[in-house]
Write a protein that holds these residues in place. Structure first.
Motif, PDB file in Angstrom:
ATOM      1  N   PRO A   1      16.728   7.633  12.746  1.00 45.97           N
ATOM      2  CA  PRO A   1      15.750   7.869  11.589  1.00 45.97           C
ATOM      3  C   PRO A   1      14.637   8.869  11.957  1.00 45.97           C
ATOM      4  O   PRO A   1      14.443   9.323  13.189  1.00 45.97           O
ATOM      5  N   PHE A   2      14.070   9.726  10.996  1.00 47.55           N
ATOM      6  CA  PHE A   2      13.202  10.787  11.251  1.00 47.55           C
ATOM      7  C   PHE A   2      11.898  10.156  11.358  1.00 47.55           C
ATOM      8  O   PHE A   2      11.659   9.252  10.516  1.00 47.55           O
ATOM      9  N   PRO A   3      11.014  10.864  12.313  1.00 45.36           N
ATOM     10  CA  PRO A   3       9.721   9.877  12.473  1.00 45.36           C
ATOM     11  C   PRO A   3       8.829   9.758  11.214  1.00 45.36           C
ATOM     12  O   PRO A   3       8.384   8.787  10.790  1.00 45.36           O
ATOM     13  N   LYS A   4       8.950  10.837  10.534  1.00 44.15           N
ATOM     14  CA  LYS A   4       8.002  11.050   9.266  1.00 44.15           C
ATOM     15  C   LYS A   4       8.803  10.959   8.083  1.00 44.15           C
ATOM     16  O   LYS A   4       9.675  11.607   7.881  1.00 44.15           O
ATOM     17  N   ARG A   5       7.885  10.439   7.219  1.00 43.88           N
ATOM     18  CA  ARG A   5       8.563  10.356   5.650  1.00 43.88           C
ATOM     19  C   ARG A   5       8.693  11.616   5.266  1.00 43.88           C
ATOM     20  O   ARG A   5       9.713  11.947   4.439  1.00 43.88           O
ATOM     21  N   GLU A   6       7.765  12.582   5.207  1.00 47.56           N
ATOM     22  CA  GLU A   6       7.932  13.908   4.555  1.00 47.56           C
ATOM     23  C   GLU A   6       9.142  14.620   5.086  1.00 47.56           C
ATOM     24  O   GLU A   6       9.830  15.401   4.475  1.00 47.56           O
TER      25      GLU A   6
ATOM     26  N   LYS B   1      12.500  15.841   2.736  1.00 46.99           N
ATOM     27  CA  LYS B   1      12.811  17.265   2.912  1.00 46.99           C
ATOM     28  C   LYS B   1      14.299  17.100   3.151  1.00 46.99           C
ATOM     29  O   LYS B   1      15.274  17.800   2.440  1.00 46.99           O
ATOM     30  N   PHE B   2      14.738  16.120   4.070  1.00 47.85           N
ATOM     31  CA  PHE B   2      16.013  15.986   4.466  1.00 47.85           C
ATOM     32  C   PHE B   2      16.942  15.656   3.281  1.00 47.85           C
ATOM     33  O   PHE B   2      17.892  16.074   2.912  1.00 47.85           O
ATOM     34  N   VAL B   3      16.540  14.680   2.427  1.00 46.83           N
ATOM     35  CA  VAL B   3      17.473  14.293   1.323  1.00 46.83           C
ATOM     36  C   VAL B   3      17.228  15.199   0.200  1.00 46.83           C
ATOM     37  O   VAL B   3      18.059  15.085  -0.702  1.00 46.83           O
ATOM     38  N   LYS B   4      16.451  16.134  -0.067  1.00 41.73           N
ATOM     39  CA  LYS B   4      16.351  16.854  -1.151  1.00 41.73           C
ATOM     40  C   LYS B   4      17.564  17.606  -1.498  1.00 41.73           C
ATOM     41  O   LYS B   4      17.848  17.725  -2.786  1.00 41.73           O
TER      42      LYS B   4
ATOM     43  N   TRP C   1      20.463  16.979  -0.258  1.00 41.18           N
ATOM     44  CA  TRP C   1      21.718  16.383   0.378  1.00 41.18           C
ATOM     45  C   TRP C   1      22.694  15.900  -0.568  1.00 41.18           C
ATOM     46  O   TRP C   1      22.619  14.900  -1.127  1.00 41.18           O
ATOM     47  N   PHE C   2      23.402  16.933  -1.157  1.00 43.75           N
ATOM     48  CA  PHE C   2      24.462  16.602  -2.421  1.00 43.75           C
ATOM     49  C   PHE C   2      25.647  15.979  -2.125  1.00 43.75           C
ATOM     50  O   PHE C   2      26.144  15.585  -2.824  1.00 43.75           O
ATOM     51  N   GLN C   3      25.821  15.848  -0.439  1.00 43.92           N
ATOM     52  CA  GLN C   3      27.091  15.419  -0.004  1.00 43.92           C
ATOM     53  C   GLN C   3      27.368  13.850  -0.534  1.00 43.92           C
ATOM     54  O   GLN C   3      28.392  13.423  -0.344  1.00 43.92           O
ATOM     55  N   VAL C   4      26.248  13.207  -0.645  1.00 40.75           N
ATOM     56  CA  VAL C   4      26.252  11.768  -0.707  1.00 40.75           C
ATOM     57  C   VAL C   4      27.183  11.453  -1.801  1.00 40.75           C
ATOM     58  O   VAL C   4      27.183  12.105  -2.953  1.00 40.75           O
ATOM     59  N   PRO C   5      28.067  10.407  -1.527  1.00 40.72           N
ATOM     60  CA  PRO C   5      28.812   9.939  -2.701  1.00 40.72           C
ATOM     61  C   PRO C   5      27.998   9.133  -3.866  1.00 40.72           C
ATOM     62  O   PRO C   5      28.395   9.144  -5.018  1.00 40.72           O
ATOM     63  N   ASP C   6      26.718   8.716  -3.394  1.00 39.99           N
ATOM     64  CA  ASP C   6      25.887   7.903  -4.331  1.00 39.99           C
ATOM     65  C   ASP C   6      24.437   8.001  -3.907  1.00 39.99           C
ATOM     66  O   ASP C   6      24.172   8.049  -2.695  1.00 39.99           O
ATOM     67  N   ASP C   7      23.382   8.257  -4.750  1.00 37.07           N
ATOM     68  CA  ASP C   7      22.101   8.226  -4.330  1.00 37.07           C
ATOM     69  C   ASP C   7      21.508   7.435  -3.680  1.00 37.07           C
ATOM     70  O   ASP C   7      20.644   7.517  -2.780  1.00 37.07           O
TER      71      ASP C   7
ATOM     72  N   PHE D   1      22.363   6.326  -0.870  1.00 39.32           N
ATOM     73  CA  PHE D   1      22.274   6.763   0.692  1.00 39.32           C
ATOM     74  C   PHE D   1      21.153   7.447   0.817  1.00 39.32           C
ATOM     75  O   PHE D   1      20.653   7.315   2.084  1.00 39.32           O
ATOM     76  N   LYS D   2      20.455   7.927   0.059  1.00 38.93           N
ATOM     77  CA  LYS D   2      19.446   8.785   0.175  1.00 38.93           C
ATOM     78  C   LYS D   2      18.143   7.848   0.283  1.00 38.93           C
ATOM     79  O   LYS D   2      17.265   8.004   1.192  1.00 38.93           O
ATOM     80  N   GLN D   3      18.168   6.800  -0.440  1.00 38.85           N
ATOM     81  CA  GLN D   3      17.119   5.768  -0.501  1.00 38.85           C
ATOM     82  C   GLN D   3      17.269   5.021   0.881  1.00 38.85           C
ATOM     83  O   GLN D   3      16.198   4.914   1.772  1.00 38.85           O
ATOM     84  N   TYR D   4      18.557   4.932   1.524  1.00 39.25           N
ATOM     85  CA  TYR D   4      18.591   4.109   2.581  1.00 39.25           C
ATOM     86  C   TYR D   4      17.937   4.790   3.828  1.00 39.25           C
ATOM     87  O   TYR D   4      17.291   4.468   4.775  1.00 39.25           O
ATOM     88  N   PHE D   5      18.153   6.194   3.480  1.00 39.53           N
ATOM     89  CA  PHE D   5      17.551   7.237   4.734  1.00 39.53           C
ATOM     90  C   PHE D   5      16.057   7.179   4.681  1.00 39.53           C
ATOM     91  O   PHE D   5      15.553   7.111   5.655  1.00 39.53           O
ATOM     92  N   LEU D   6      15.448   7.423   3.457  1.00 41.57           N
ATOM     93  CA  LEU D   6      14.200   7.497   3.028  1.00 41.57           C
ATOM     94  C   LEU D   6      13.605   6.144   3.875  1.00 41.57           C
ATOM     95  O   LEU D   6      12.151   6.842   4.378  1.00 41.57           O
ATOM     96  N   ASP D   7      13.924   5.087   3.587  1.00 44.33           N
ATOM     97  CA  ASP D   7      13.218   3.973   4.095  1.00 44.33           C
ATOM     98  C   ASP D   7      13.448   3.542   5.472  1.00 44.33           C
ATOM     99  O   ASP D   7      12.920   2.501   5.814  1.00 44.33           O
ATOM    100  N   TRP D   8      14.279   4.349   6.222  1.00 43.86           N
ATOM    101  CA  TRP D   8      14.514   4.046   7.515  1.00 43.86           C
ATOM    102  C   TRP D   8      13.503   4.616   8.390  1.00 43.86           C
ATOM    103  O   TRP D   8      13.186   5.718   8.466  1.00 43.86           O
ATOM    104  N   GLU D   9      12.720   3.829   9.196  1.00 45.29           N
ATOM    105  CA  GLU D   9      11.758   3.864  10.059  1.00 45.29           C
ATOM    106  C   GLU D   9      12.079   3.795  11.472  1.00 45.29           C
ATOM    107  O   GLU D   9      12.743   2.781  11.724  1.00 45.29           O
ATOM    108  N   PRO D  10      11.451   4.419  12.325  1.00 42.47           N
ATOM    109  CA  PRO D  10      11.820   4.223  13.634  1.00 42.47           C
ATOM    110  C   PRO D  10      11.340   3.097  14.352  1.00 42.47           C
ATOM    111  O   PRO D  10      11.669   2.217  15.148  1.00 42.47           O
TER     112      PRO D  10
END
Ligand code: SF4
Ligand code: SF4
Ligand code: SF4
Ligand code: SF4
Lengths: 178, 668
Positions: free
Chosen positions: B468-473, B477-480, B482-488, B490-499
């Motif tokens: 996970p990236f340390p900061k939510r911001e 930025k990373f998911v902005k 990120w059009f390769q995901v088969p389904d959105d 995955f963006k949420q999974y990553f956004l909520d993933w904390e160290p």
């Protein structure tokens, strides 16, 4: 026509062999963009650029197809640059009987780089992300000279191969059939 | 007319010296695409589970990917498929370079070797002329040396050659198939090639590959190339260097090896050296690489140049790719200079750069611990680096202890006994792994290690960030883009993933999320392996140019097969399941699906069981990891289900909850 001066854009592709990574994307795109219809097939053996690769000697030389040569030349060059010895004919652009380069694989007819006439940019330059091929344009005053047409060059090479008489015979025969 | 593919395979019966050009069924392309997919179909149909790796009935298939030879950037993979002598399972190592497109231009999609030649031979495929030629004069020659000698004797400087070295000839279980710029290394394809007495396959092709819908296809190609250019100028921030840029990965270009040298284990996958990467070392390594590397080189039609020409004083030039840069160095606790030097010999011998160094480090550990003695290793030099040269020679010649070590750590340990098994500690399914020893279980990697059928982590990971990236911001930025995901989602999974905290590993991502993530990553690798795409511009990477949204367009415009995302997902699932089925028939079960015991210090047995259960379920497999009758029928793999029932691997009707007729069935 002779003696008349005319303004002409001279296109030069600057080749930086140091930057070439041997990917042959230039061959790929040249053959694809010259397919009929365009991009309908792909075959580097039809490309009008060849990358002479000898990886174990670290030799990578992109060479553009130049004019058709009816016969091998007698005096050839062998370069050594930076301690690397290049094979005979490595830098030659000719479609010549000494080698397979720059000939249509089926017919054996000579191929020649046409600078991608009709495209905004030579396709090989566009696809060479390594910047080993860079286009330069400049204006020059040149003596006007009729460019030999592709068909004429093709016929000339056929004539060299089979003799002009035979070709005329064949052509007559073919036209009678139709 | 067939598009993208040639529609012909070359069938070589080595026993009888028979060569046949066989037309393939376009229906198979639709169902299994090509490359790995159709390789798997052939292996299922023709190699029953009783067949031993070194039996004449084993096949060695060289399959060019479906889109190889078209202008799609980075599409140049040959997928080599056989039964591995080491794992006894299906191996499907792949290689880049120039061979697959050349094969297509010669007019073939695959070369299928069966039987066993009485003498050492090589195959010369020159468009429609195919010959079996004597190779006795090439016996014992290095892999690169062989390629050069053959090009000379045929006077064909443009022929592309795959060859084996002495390791393959002597059936070292981890022998590779080399191609100069690239190699198919994992799983021992080189040993099977040696067993079949084939020293090399030489190809020259000057025919066309046709495209179904040229303008559309070309537009896709251009988009990919533009994106590659953009990615070059916009590396992904916040990840380690090799993951921030495309490539397979860029080990030859990148000097900064802090991450690998401090996070991977040295020796026999034992020692973490946390403060290893000092300024002094960085300088020394920089100089080593800089002076040895004469040029960065690419594979066919790819700008990424992730290989390099390496010239060391007094040694023949060779080409290096990827991570073998570090494996020998780290196994021997030595420096980069040693690594590059011994890799030259290993490349000529034709050996896998992961297994070979580990086997040698394993042997020396056994020696240090008195399990192997001076009697077993007579004449072992005292100098550390010399020991490795000594061992590698013994192994490829199968001399003395080398004969045992040539079978890899798993089989060697069994044969040596006296507790040697404990030292063969870094295997999955009998196959040596990257030397990684870490703290706490990572559930995503857990599933990938367990279930990856290629049995190599780099061949299943990618797409989703490793940590996970340390900061939510930063995550936002990373998911902005990120059009390769088969389904959105995955963006949420990553956004909520904390160290740290509630949303951190091992319980976040949650089990269903982990299953989704792994399934996606794996799917992308399977697509690559069928199309012949290099993972370096695709599945191995975060935000790659190829993804689930443009692949269907490439397939439909290129091969003329009507394709959309759902159909592609289904096709991928079909041959992925077929790969599993081949291995299930060969005995693979849940008990085999585990990471090396010592991979993580902190383990979570209950969570791990739940992960496997859920993932198997998502894949349509039962608790043993066996595809269910229901899922097989749904994929149109009725013939697998029938075979399983006949072999009592499955019971008819068991777990069959739905009697729905699948779309494939209706279509029939
Ligand atoms: S595209 Fe450029 S880098 Fe690639 S082979 Fe051609 S000239 Fe060399
Ligand atoms: S290729 Fe060029 S240099 Fe070589 S023989 Fe022909 S014309 Fe002369
Ligand atoms: S300029 Fe055009 S015709 Fe000439 S080699 Fe390049 S792509 Fe081919
Ligand atoms: S990304 Fe690297 S390994 Fe992959 S095809 Fe391109 S040059 Fe080869």
């Amino acid at each position: 026509m002779k003696g008349e001066k005319k303004k002409k854009i001279v296109k030069t592709i600057r080749i930086d062999v140091e930057k070439c990574n041997g990917c042959r994307a230039c061959e790929v795109i040249c053959s694809a963009s010259h397919a009929e219809p365009k991009y309908s097939s792909n075959n580097p053996a039809r490309a009008r650029i060849r990358v002479i690769c000898e990886p174990y000697k670290d030799i990578y030389v992109p060479v553009y197809a130049g004019d058709y040569a009816p016969a091998e030349c007698a005096g050839r060059d062998k370069y050594t640059i930076d301690g690397k010895e290049y094979d005979e004919c490595s830098f030659c652009r000719a479609s010549c009987p000494s080698r397979d380069e720059f000939k249509e694989p089926d017919s054996g007819l000579p191929l020649k780089c046409d600078m991608c006439e009709g495209e905004d940019e030579p396709m090989c330059v566009k696809w060479c992300l390594a910047d080993a091929l860079v286009l330069e344009e400049r204006e020059e005053e040149v003596d006007e000279e009729e460019e030999q047409e592709e068909l004429a060059v093709g016929l000339e090479s056929l004539a060299d191969k089979y003799g002009l008489d035979k070709i005329i015979d064949t052509l007559t025969r073919l036209s009678k059939k139709e | 007319m067939r598009y993208a593919e040639t529609g012909f395979n070359l069938e070589i019966d080595l026993t009888r010296g028979n060569i046949e050009r066989v037309q393939t069924d376009p229906k198979d392309t639709e169902l299994y695409l090509g490359g790995l997919g159709t390789n798997a179909k052939i292996l299922w149909d023709r190699v029953p589970p009783e067949v031993e790796p070194f039996s004449p009935e084993n096949l060695l298939i060289f399959g060019a990917g479906l889109l190889c030879g078209t202008p799609a950037t980075g599409c140049n993979r040959t997928i080599v498929t056989t039964i591995s002598p080491q794992t006894k399972l299906m191996a499907f190592s792949m290689m880049g370079g120039f061979w697959a497109p050349e094969l297509k231009y010669a007019g073939y999609d695959k070369v299928i070797l069966r039987g066993k030649s009485p003498d050492l031979i090589y195959l010369w495929i020159n468009n429609d002329k195919v010959e079996i030629r004597d190779a006795s004069h090439l016996q014992g020659k290095g892999s690169n040396e062989t390629a050069q000698l053959i090009r000379q004797e045929l006077n064909e400087p443009k022929a592309q050659v795959v060859s084996i070295g002495l390791a393959g000839e002597n059936r070292v279980y981890y022998a590779s198939i080399e191609q100069g710029r690239s190699s198919a290394s994992r799983g021992g394809g080189g040993a099977v090639m040696g067993d079949k007495r084939v020293k090399a396959i030489v190809v020259r092709g000057t025919g066309d590959i046709n495209i179904a819908r040229p303008a559309e296809y070309f537009e896709q190609c251009n988009e990919v190339l533009e994106y590659i250019k953009w990615r070059e100028d916009n590396p992904i921030p916040g990840v380690i260097p090799i993951l921030s840029v495309l490539g397979s990965p860029q080990e030859m270009a990148i000097h900064d090896e802090k991450w690998h040298t401090e996070n991977f284990s040295w020796g026999n996958a034992r020692h973490r050296r946390r403060e290893y990467w000092t300024e002094e070392i960085a300088k020394e390594w920089f100089d080593t690489l800089d002076s040895a590397r004469t040029r960065l080189i690419s594979c066919y039609n790819c700008p990424m140049k992730c290989g390099a020409t390496i010239t060391l004083p007094g040694l023949p030039t060779y080409m290096m790719k990827c991570f073998s840069k570090l494996t020998y160095t780290m196994a021997a606790m030595s420096n980069l200079k040693f690594g590059l030097t011994i890799a030259q010999r290993a490349t000529e011998y034709g050996m896998d750069g992961y297994s070979t160094p580990q086997v040698m480090a394993f042997a020396l550990e056994l020696y240090e611990n008195g399990i192997l003695t001076d009697e077993d290793l007579p004449g072992l030099p005292s100098d550390n680096e010399e020991k490795f040269y000594w061992l590698i020679d013994k192994i490829v010649h199968r001399e003395g202890i080398g004969d045992v070590l040539a079978n890899g750590t798993y089989w060697a340990a069994k044969e040596i006994g006296k507790g040697a098994e404990e030292y063969a500690h870094n295997n999955i399914k009998k196959h040596e792994q990257l030397p990684l020893k870490l703290g706490m279980l990572n559930p995503i990697y857990f599933l990938m290690y367990c279930t990856g059928e290629k049995i190599n982590i780099t061949q299943i990971e990618g797409q989703f960030p490793q940590t996970p990236f340390p900061k939510r911001e930063h995550r936002e930025k990373f998911v902005k883009d990120w059009f390769q995901v088969p389904d959105d989602k995955f963006k949420q999974y990553f956004l909520d993933w904390e160290p740290r905290g509630e949303n951190s590993m091992p319980y976040y991502p949650t089990v269903p999320m982990v299953c989704d993530i792994v399934d996606w990553m794996e799917q992308m690798h399977y697509i690559d392996d069928a199309l012949g795409m290099c993972t370096g511009v695709s599945s191995f990477h975060l935000k790659p140019p190829y993804h689930i949204h443009n692949f269907p367009k490439f397939i439909s415009a290129g091969a003329g097969i009507d394709m959309d995302e759902d159909k592609l997902t289904q096709a991928t699932k079909r041959y992925r399941t077929l790969v599993r089925a081949i291995n299930i028939r060969r005995g693979l079960r849940r008990k085999d699906e585990k990471p090396p015991e010592t991979h993580w210090k902190k383990r979570f047995p209950e969570l791990e069981a739940e992960l496997l259960d859920s993932y198997y379920k998502l894949k349509g497999w039962n608790k043993e990891g066996i595809p269910t009758q229901e899922s097989l029928v749904e994929l149109g793999l009725d013939y697998v289900s029938e075979d399983f029932i006949q072999r009592k691997i499955l019971t008819d009707g068991e777990g069959d909850t739905s009697k729905e007729i699948s779309p494939e069935k209706e279509a029939e």
